[in-house]
Design a protein around this motif. Structure first.
Motif, short mmCIF file in Angstrom:
data_model
loop_
_atom_site.label_atom_id
_atom_site.label_comp_id
_atom_site.label_asym_id
_atom_site.label_seq_id
_atom_site.Cartn_x
_atom_site.Cartn_y
_atom_site.Cartn_z
N TYR A 197 39.21 -0.09 48.82
CA TYR A 197 40.29 -0.59 49.68
C TYR A 197 41.54 0.27 49.58
O TYR A 197 41.84 0.85 48.55
CB TYR A 197 40.66 -2.02 49.29
CG TYR A 197 39.68 -3.07 49.75
CD1 TYR A 197 39.93 -3.85 50.87
CD2 TYR A 197 38.50 -3.27 49.05
CE1 TYR A 197 39.03 -4.81 51.29
CE2 TYR A 197 37.59 -4.23 49.45
CZ TYR A 197 37.86 -5.00 50.58
OH TYR A 197 36.95 -5.95 50.97
N CYS A 198 42.29 0.30 50.69
CA CYS A 198 43.67 0.74 50.67
C CYS A 198 44.47 -0.26 51.50
O CYS A 198 43.91 -1.17 52.12
CB CYS A 198 43.82 2.16 51.22
SG CYS A 198 45.42 2.92 50.78
N GLY A 199 45.77 -0.12 51.50
CA GLY A 199 46.59 -1.08 52.23
C GLY A 199 47.92 -0.46 52.62
O GLY A 199 48.30 0.62 52.14
N ILE A 225 38.60 1.65 53.17
CA ILE A 225 38.87 3.01 53.60
C ILE A 225 37.68 3.55 54.41
O ILE A 225 36.52 3.36 54.04
CB ILE A 225 39.12 3.93 52.39
CG1 ILE A 225 40.34 3.44 51.59
CG2 ILE A 225 39.33 5.38 52.83
CD1 ILE A 225 40.49 4.09 50.23
N TRP A 260 48.75 -5.44 54.90
CA TRP A 260 47.43 -5.22 55.50
C TRP A 260 46.58 -4.44 54.53
O TRP A 260 46.99 -3.40 54.03
CB TRP A 260 47.60 -4.45 56.81
CG TRP A 260 46.33 -3.85 57.36
CD1 TRP A 260 45.16 -4.51 57.61
CD2 TRP A 260 46.11 -2.48 57.72
NE1 TRP A 260 44.22 -3.63 58.11
CE2 TRP A 260 44.77 -2.39 58.19
CE3 TRP A 260 46.91 -1.34 57.70
CZ2 TRP A 260 44.23 -1.18 58.63
CZ3 TRP A 260 46.37 -0.13 58.14
CH2 TRP A 260 45.04 -0.07 58.61
N ARG A 261 45.37 -4.95 54.25
CA ARG A 261 44.43 -4.25 53.39
C ARG A 261 43.06 -4.20 54.06
O ARG A 261 42.66 -5.16 54.72
CB ARG A 261 44.31 -4.94 52.02
CG ARG A 261 45.59 -4.90 51.21
CD ARG A 261 45.48 -5.62 49.89
NE ARG A 261 46.77 -5.72 49.23
CZ ARG A 261 47.00 -6.39 48.11
NH1 ARG A 261 46.00 -7.02 47.50
NH2 ARG A 261 48.21 -6.43 47.58
N VAL A 302 46.26 3.62 60.49
CA VAL A 302 47.50 3.78 59.73
C VAL A 302 48.63 4.23 60.65
O VAL A 302 49.76 3.71 60.59
CB VAL A 302 47.31 4.77 58.56
CG1 VAL A 302 48.65 5.18 57.96
CG2 VAL A 302 46.43 4.15 57.48
N PHE A 361 40.38 0.88 57.52
CA PHE A 361 41.56 1.62 57.07
C PHE A 361 41.34 3.10 57.35
O PHE A 361 40.87 3.86 56.50
CB PHE A 361 41.83 1.37 55.58
CG PHE A 361 43.25 1.63 55.20
CD1 PHE A 361 44.19 0.61 55.24
CD2 PHE A 361 43.67 2.90 54.83
CE1 PHE A 361 45.52 0.85 54.91
CE2 PHE A 361 44.99 3.15 54.50
CZ PHE A 361 45.92 2.12 54.55
#
Length: 471
Positions: free
Chosen positions: A107-109, A14, A10-11, A23, A18
């Protein structure tokens, strides 16, 4: 918007999707899945150098420990392949890795890596997605303060760098590296791979210069992507210093980038060809070879000459990983820069891949371009290109509806000898050429891959297919 797992987890952006809340939600869902499968156990947590990644990792730990898991939590970023490798080292039930790989800095994932230390297959990610929906509609998200979790012995330190480098010495011929004592420039692109490759090569006797080796969540204002464009500074530095090689990693060090001694960037397809030749000709490996439908058939030319089976998979290293685990493949690779070999974890590993390139360069004692030229003379040559074709959603839907019925007898005047629909639509042609058309899952794009014996035929095939489908 429902949380979905893409090709590799999953991305999301932020602070938009996200968030800490999401999370925790995804972590609770993963914990629920694991508790149903095997009950509580040990889990590894890894994270890259992105903004807030260490803090997100602590939130993951708070949820997992609240659910009865013991976690290994690092004090600094850890590459994805090292996180996966740590599963085996510590006998863990899996790992949760916070990374958006080579995506933009915004982005984070988060992805789950199962106990076999390779990418999760669709059955697993689908089960976790169902748990996400269940938790998101009234389920409980448990948390335990991290200090309390530490006091209860549920949090252990994870410092895998030295142990992983020692492990790498069993996969790479360090004696050959030391004897060659070549000069290399390493570019970890500000990512989680900082310290791994350069320290390994230095200890093996290489002269090493490093660039972009500090944490920068903005990645120098670019993508942490070891593409030709992303490695222009590495290419320049290789030329300026007279280095024999330039070696690079992406943001979480699972993908590789390679520059020859004259500054020439080598594509992932070319590197896969070189590494397979090294394994077969120098190391005398024998066994199947796994590649995705989008990856070069130059691998097939070499494999056929040595009576080796080629296993073709859908796009996604999870399928390559399954072939490595189940079929005993000597190499598994994909054109987007993923590679692993027999005896290693079934996860793409840029640190291993670049170390293998250093080894083959030392064994051959000549430029990669010269080695590649010899391989092309011996086994033949196919040139390839990927086009990302922008289409509006209506046109994309029309083409996807027409694709199942697209079965021409010839393309660009060349007879069609095979048709594959395992991932998009792929046609193989009588002269060794092939064409693959598959949609992007996240963008208004169609990806057109073509490989042919020469550039003229490649362009004719591109033109014929795009005209026939009115792209």
């Amino acid at each position: 918007m429902p949380i979905k797992f893409g090709t590799d987890g999953w991305r999301a952006i932020i602070a938009d999707e996200f968030t800490f809340a999401n999370v925790r939600l995804v972590t609770q869902a993963t914990a629920n899945y694991l508790l149903q499968e095997n009950g509580p156990g040990q889990l590894i947590i890894g994270y890259d150098n992105r903004f807030l990644a260490p803090e997100f990792a602590c939130s993951v730990a708070e949820v997992l420990t609240a659910n009865g898991f013991t976690v290994y939590l690092p004090s600094r970023s850890v590459p994805t392949p090292v996180t996966a490798w740590a599963i085996k080292k510590y006998g863990a039930a899996g790992a949760l890795m916070l990374t958006a790989s080579h995506n933009p800095p915004a982005y984070c994932g988060l992805k789950f890596i199962p106990e076999y230390a390779g990418p999760a297959l669709p059955a697993t990610t689908s089960a976790i997605e169902k748990e996400i929906a269940a938790v998101g509609t009234g389920g409980e998200v448990k948390t335990l303060d991290l200090d309390t979790a530490r006091a209860r012995g549920l949090v252990r330190e994870l410092e895998p760098e030295a142990a992983y480098r020692e492990y790498l010495r069993r996969l790479i011929d360090v004696g050959v590296l030391r004897k060659a004592a070549l000069k290399v420039v390493v570019d970890p692109l500000y990512g989680a791979g900082i310290g791994y490759l350069e320290d390994f090569l230095r200890a093996a006797g290489y002269q090493v210069e490093v660039i972009h080796n500090h944490r920068d969540p903005l990645f120098g204002g670019a993508l942490p992507d070891p593409s030709a464009r992303g490695l222009e500074e590495l290419s320049r530095r290789v030329r300026e210093t007279g280095a024999h090689l330039g070696l690079a990693l992406d943001g979480d060090a699972d993908r590789f980038g390679v520059v020859d001694g004259d500054g020439t960037y080598l594509t992932a397809n070319q590197v896969l060809y070189l590494v397979l030749a090294h394994l077969v000709l120098d190391r005398q490996y024998r066994g199947p070879v796994a590649r995705t439908v989008a990856t070069t058939h130059n691998l097939d030319l070499l494999a056929r000459a040595h009576d080796l089976e080629v296993i073709e998979t859908p796009v996604g290293f999870k399928y390559i990983g399954a072939a490595l685990r189940e079929k005993g493949c000597i190499l598994g690779g994909e054109e987007s820069g993923g590679l692993s070999i027999r005896g290693h974890i079934p996860e793409k590993d840029g640190i291993l891949a670049t170390s293998l390139v250093a080894e083959l360069r030392a064994v051959q004692n000549r430029s990669l371009g010269a080695i590649l030229g010899d391989l092309q003379s011996r086994y033949g040559q196919l040139v390839n290109q990927r086009l990302d074709l922008k289409v509006d959603p209506v046109a994309k839907e029309r083409i996807l509806q027409e694709l199942p019925g697209f079965a021409p007898a010839k393309v660009a005047g060349i007879a069609v000898t095979g048709r594959l629909t395992v991932d998009g639509m792929k046609l193989t042609l009588a002269d060794g050429s092939w064409v693959l058309l598959r949609p992007s899952g996240t963008e208004p794009l169609l990806r057109l891959y073509v490989e042919a014996p020469d550039g003229e035929r490649l362009h004719r095939i591109q033109q014929d297919v795009t005209a026939a489908l009115r792209i």
